[in-house]
Design a protein around this motif. Structure first.
Motif: not given
Length: 279
Positions: A157-170
């Motif tokens: 959520r923090h990463l998305v709120e910063l503006g990331c359009k892509v996230i890569m969880p393990w």
């Protein structure tokens, strides 16, 4: 006739499926592949081509084209004509990762960066605090950040709120090949952020692991070791490509809901007359 209708339906789904979107760049393949650990540069090239991937990851810490480091490797990567995704593998601090990202942007001529920040050398778990801080700094510097994180919903959520359009969880710690250790956590991220491109990165050891993730609605898979360290990397790359395609198609088709009680696939009501013949 039934087979022809099924084939037509398959083609319809294939055509109407939206493409993988990485910060506005649309891709046909949902497999991103790494360039490390292969027995030889030629096997690396053949494996990447067999995977049908359009994105290859590489690390400045391994190769430095500007200083002619690994020039044969670099020329081979260039000849593939793929999108390059530099990473910050091996970085332990925010400043170290920022420096490597900036050098990678200059050398590889891309503003894409896979942000990796090691938090603990025991299992190479990403440092969530440094990751968020560094992501914010790189986004402000014009990078398109693909952060490698754990399967923590709050960090996502923090990463998305910063503006990331892509996230890569393990799926599990890098290089373990254990697959999806916490499917519930990954599904929670998928459900919470349906608009974000979700790429499972690290821990994928078998094509069935990739298939499982894709059936959950994950957008793509990034892997390296499972292909590069197999007995036949080229064949394994093909296996992963097919499993990812199958998983995506299954997700679109809609998986059946699990039941607690057995239910006959052939109903007894209104049976065709030939089921009622006594011999």
């Amino acid at each position: 006739m039934i087979a022809l209708k099924s084939l037509a339906r398959f083609r319809e789904v294939e055509v109407t499926d939206c493409k993988l979107n990485i910060y506005g760049t649309e891709l046909d393949s949902r497999l991103l592949i790494g360039s490390a650990l292969y027995p030889s540069p030629q096997i690396m090239r053949d494996s990447i081509q067999a995977s049908n991937s359009q994105v290859v990851t590489l690390s400045l810490s391994r190769q430095n084209p500007q200083a002619n480091g690994g020039s044969d490797f670099w020329q081979m990567i260039q000849s593939l004509g793929l999108h390059l995704l530099p990473n910050t593998a091996g970085c332990h601090s925010s400043q170290e990762a920022i420096n490597m990202a900036q050098m990678s942007r200059e050398l590889f001529q891309t503003d894409w960066i896979k942000l990796e920040l090691v938090g603990d050398d025991y299992n190479l778990q990403p440092d969530p605090i440094e990751l968020v801080k560094t992501t914010e700094a790189l986004l402000k510097d014009g990078f398109k950040v693909l952060p490698y994180c754990t399967d923590d919903l709050v960090i996502a959520r923090h990463l998305v709120e910063l503006g990331c359009k892509v996230i890569m969880p393990w799926g599990s710690p890098i290089g373990t090949g254990k697959g999806l250790l916490n499917p519930y956590a990954l599904q929670a991220i998928r459900d919470r952020f349906p608009e974000v491109t979700l790429i499972v990165d690290s821990g994928i050891g078998k094509p069935s692991h990739a298939l499982q993730a894709m059936e959950m609605g994950v957008d793509a898979i990034l892997l390296n070791t499972a292909v590069a360290k197999s007995h036949n990397p080229v064949m394994m790359a093909q296996a992963f490509a097919q499993s990812i395609q199958a998983g995506r198609l299954a997700y679109q088709a809609g998986l059946m809901t699990e039941q607690h009680q057995a239910n006959p696939s052939t109903p007894t009501l209104d049976q065709p007359f030939w089921h009622q013949v006594n011999y």
